[in-house]
Enzyme design. Structure first.
Site, PDB file in Angstrom:
ATOM      1  N   ASP A 286      35.688  39.130 -11.022  1.00  0.00           N
ATOM      2  CA  ASP A 286      34.460  39.672 -10.447  1.00  0.00           C
ATOM      3  C   ASP A 286      34.493  39.424  -8.932  1.00  0.00           C
ATOM      4  OD1 ASP A 286      32.037  40.902 -10.113  1.00  0.00           O
ATOM      5  OD2 ASP A 286      31.005  39.777 -11.672  1.00  0.00           O
TER       6      ASP A 286
HETATM    7  C1  BGC Z   1      29.041  42.285 -10.355  1.00  0.00           C
HETATM    8  C2  BGC Z   1      29.948  43.166 -11.187  1.00  0.00           C
HETATM    9  C3  BGC Z   1      30.351  44.382 -10.411  1.00  0.00           C
HETATM   10  C4  BGC Z   1      31.007  43.925  -9.136  1.00  0.00           C
HETATM   11  C5  BGC Z   1      31.515  45.053  -8.301  1.00  0.00           C
HETATM   12  C6  BGC Z   1      29.592  42.024  -8.972  1.00  0.00           C
HETATM   13  O1  BGC Z   1      28.646  41.428  -8.144  1.00  0.00           O
HETATM   14  O2  BGC Z   1      28.849  41.066 -11.034  1.00  0.00           O
HETATM   15  O3  BGC Z   1      29.311  43.514 -12.388  1.00  0.00           O
HETATM   16  O4  BGC Z   1      31.201  45.177 -11.181  1.00  0.00           O
HETATM   17  O5  BGC Z   1      30.077  43.197  -8.368  1.00  0.00           O
HETATM   18  O6  BGC Z   1      30.515  45.747  -7.661  1.00  0.00           O
END
Ligand code: BGC
Length: 741
Positions: A286
């Site tokens: 993530d």
């Molecule tokens: C979130 C994810 C997301 C990623 C990319 C993160 O802050 O937890 O779910 O896919 O950002 O935008």
């Protein structure tokens, strides 16, 4: 606002620019063995820098000259969340034609519940209990997304969540592993289609692996503690089902899991995912989760973070740059086994081959998110309609007759396009049709008087009350559109109070005094607590954030064009003090027998100040008709381990409306070597019954469905089981059977 964050820049621009559809490769797809050979050949030629580049993902950005040069040098394996079509074409051209090995970039984006066509938030989609329709919606999203040159979506989120304080409960499928698994698989199939390299397919991403939804106190990013049996029976279940459905990627979560961060967790990422499930796809971290190993207290510095992330099994680092910064040094001084780097690169290249990015798809012209087609809008309308859950309907106040006369439309959510789209809406809000617009369209503008009362859901002011009360006075019925604005759920949007925010309850109090029939429609990203409001109005329809076509779907339901059939995918508490509350809990040695607070019942598992039962149980939802359930009938009193029985019950539509009913199958094992939950859902089915019609609904129950984990071991233990076929998780009288060796 989310859109001000760098990672959201350009998303809207991409969506708005129109162009042509992708071209298909037209070539025969490479066989898996051919792909592995090509990967071998590439890896043999790659430098450590080129390998670490593949393991790096950044936000698309502005494609400056520096960015272009980096792509030429193979510095990035993936760009996400932005880029105009022209920029995407240019970046990919450089990667394919000007980088030393011609390895394509993989473009990603968070398409969570649709792109140009926004479907209900995933929690709302789960409330439809209609996996096939969810699959169709994801297919629409895949088509729209693939047209923009995006190859990969960071969806579905399949974190089981039992705490409505957690804002991301909106993005998942609720509390139950069976329902969430069916929804997750449907979405994965919808995105990926029959073939990953088809021009209208995109790679799905099972996220957030794992335990993210069990954040203590519902506070985002917080730590869960999950024993292995619970982890496997509940939290891993949708991820495992998605693995079996061929999901192309996983995203490792932000959270610690039993004191080992999920983004460096060799147990979940290597032992479970790779060794047990034989997964050969890609694992991405993530957003900056590798660098976050430091504040977690699991790595002293960036170098350790890179080492632990790669050893832990995370192959591509999103946004932070520890792999790039330290990977080479770690390999040179022999701390990091270069084989682990090669394995990661292999999985990254494999997804690029599977998507056809080395072939024509890589050079396809990114086009536009096409504007929503009539079919897409129809699917959105149907899914929004099926996601509506009728929670109260006193004296049949709903549906309203088409000839209702004049209706007053009140409340901050009646005409807010952006809010009805919910968290993570990627598409433009202008195509959204609000309930106000739909009601005006259906009833005629002169039959609808609108006074929002509040500017938005958080508004504390009473300035608009007088106009609202005035509007109600001249009306025959009152529709109150209440709830949460889109920004109150989703990432980093946990709430400690679950009540309707702002002065909404006061608005309801003011409006109901006119004594008109009042109907509350609640749009929210989570279960809210609204006991007082429900007590004041005749009907409550829970609409989640219903997406682009939420307005027409709600208007149709209110005017009785169909009977609501959505069912709760998550337990609704009476008060935040009951949280976490979920239906498949263990029993305690002193279960409370009744909801009352009688003195003789004191030493029981309950509260002194509120009932221990939920406001609305998992699986619950009313209809415009009534259904009667017969006793469940089991085909045999005994089932052998390895065998199956059928369980059936007669379900009758005993009212006056044709309607769908969601028939649910639950079991309970009365005694085992581990305490078992009071009920576990095993299956469900949506059936359509005309008024007066009845049907015998039959489920096949296999003994394997009764298995549970003891640590890592999956066991099926003989014993006595209760079995229900019921309209929700708290209703029905059980039948019984015995599982024998
Ligand atoms: C979130 C994810 C997301 C990623 C990319 C993160 O802050 O937890 O779910 O896919 O950002 O935008």
């Amino acid at each position: 606002m989310r859109s001000s964050h760098p990672k959201f820049r350009n998303i809207r621009a991409v969506v708005l620019i129109a162009a042509l559809a992708n071209v298909s490769s037209g070539l025969r797809a490479a066989t898996p063995a051919e792909i592995e050979k090509k990967i071998d050949a590439l890896i043999a030629r790659m430098t450590i820098d080129e390998k670490l580049g593949q393991m790096s993902q950044r936000v698309f950005g502005d494609l400056t000259d520096k960015d272009k040069e980096e792509i030429r040098q193979g510095r990035w394996g993936s760009l996400y969340g932005g880029g105009t079509p022209a920029q995407k074409i240019e970046a990919q051209r450089i990667a394919l034609k000007e980088s030393r090995l011609g390895i394509p970039l993989i473009y990603a984006q968070d398409v969570i519940h649709g792109l140009s066509t926004t479907f209900p938030i995933p929690l709302g989609q789960a409330a439809s209990w209609d996996p096939e329709l969810v699959r169709q919606a994801a297919r629409v999203a895949a088509r729209e997304t693939a047209a923009t040159g995006i190859h990969w979506t960071f969806s579905p989120m399949m974190d089981i969540a039992r705490d409505p304080r957690w804002g991301r409960i909106a993005e998942g499928f609720g509390e139950d592993p069976q329902l969430a698994s069916r929804m997750a698989v449907a979405m994965v199939r919808g995105y990926q289609g029959d073939r990953l390299d088809a021009p209208d397919s995109i790679a799905a991403c099972a996220k957030h692996y794992v335990g993210y939804g069990a954040a203590e106190a519902g506070r985002d990013y917080n730590t869960p503690w999950i024993p292995e049996n619970l982890l496997r029976d509940v939290y891993l279940a949708p991820f495992q089902a998605s693995r079996e459905a061929g999901v192309a990627s996983y995203m490792s979560a932000f959270n610690d899991l039993n004191a080992v961060p999920a983004s460096a967790n060799a147990f979940t990422l290597r032992e479970v995912l790779r060794d047990e499930w034989k997964y050969d796809g890609l694992v991405v971290s993530d957003y900056t989760a590798i660098a976050e190993l430091i504040p977690h207290g699991y790595a002293a510095d960036g170098e350790q973070a890179a080492l632990k992330g790669i050893r832990g099994g995370v192959e591509m680092e999103m946004v932070s740059t520890e792999y790039w910064d330290y990977g080479k040094k770690l390999v040179a001084n022999k701390q990091l086994d270069p084989k682990l780097v090669d394995e990661a690169v292999r999985d990254i290249l494999r997804i690029k081959f599977r998507l056809g990015l080395f072939d024509a798809r890589g050079l396809a012209t990114p086009a536009a998110a096409p504007p929503p087609t009539a079919d897409a809008l129809e699917t959105a309308r149907k899914l929004a309609a099926e996601s509506l859950v009728l929670l109260k309907n006193e004296n049949g106040v709903l549906p309203l007759a088409q000839s209702v006369g004049k209706i007053a439309v009140i409340g901050p959510l009646a005409d807010s396009k952006i809010d009805q789209l919910g968290t993570w809406s990627a598409g433009p809000a202008d195509t959204a049709v609000t309930p106000l617009a739909a009601l005006r369209e259906t009833l005629g503008a002169n039959h609808v008087v609108y006074a929002p009362g509040l500017k938005n859901s958080r508004d504390e002011g009473h300035d608009g009350f007088a106009a609202a009360v005035e509007a109600v006075r001249g009306a025959d019925a009152v529709l109150l559109f209440l709830g949460e604005d889109a920004g109150l759920s989703g990432e980093a949007s946990s709430r400690a109070y679950l009540d309707l925010p702002g002065a909404q309850e006061a608005l309801v109090t003011a409006v109901v005094q006119a004594g008109k029939p009042c109907i509350a429609v609640i749009m929210a990203g989570r279960p809210l607590t609204f006991h007082n409001v429900a007590g004041k109005v005749g009907a409550v329809l829970y609409a989640w954030h219903p997406g682009t076509m939420g307005g027409p779907a709600i208007a149709d339901a209110i005017l009785g064009k169909f009977a609501p059939s959505g069912r709760l995918p998550v337990t609704f508490p009476r008060t935040v003090g009951q949280v976490p509350i979920y239906y498949d809990h263990l029993n305690t040695g002193r279960p409370a027998a009744e909801t009352g607070l009688a003195a003789e019942d004191k030493f029981r598992s309950k509260y002194l100040d509120v009932s221990f039962t939920p406001e609305y149980p998992f699986g619950f939802g009313l209809s415009y008709t009534t259904f009667a359930y017969g006793q469940p009938h089991v085909s045999a009193a005994q089932m052998r381990v390895g065998g199956s029985i059928t369980v059936s019950a007669e379900v009758a539509n005993t009212g006056h409306a044709d309607a769908d009913e969601i028939v649910q199958l639950y079991t309970r094992q009365l005694a085992a070597s581990l305490s078992r939950p009071v009920r576990e859902m095993r299956d469900f089915r949506r059936v359509h019954l005309k008024a007066g019609e009845k049907q015998t609904v039959e489920f096949t129950l296999k003994s394997s469905a009764l298995a549970f984990h003891k640590g890592a071991q999956l066991v099926t233990e003989p014993g006595t089981f209760q079995v229900w076929i019921a309209p929700d998780s708290s209703a029905g009288t059980p039948g019984q059977f015995v599982l024998v060796p």
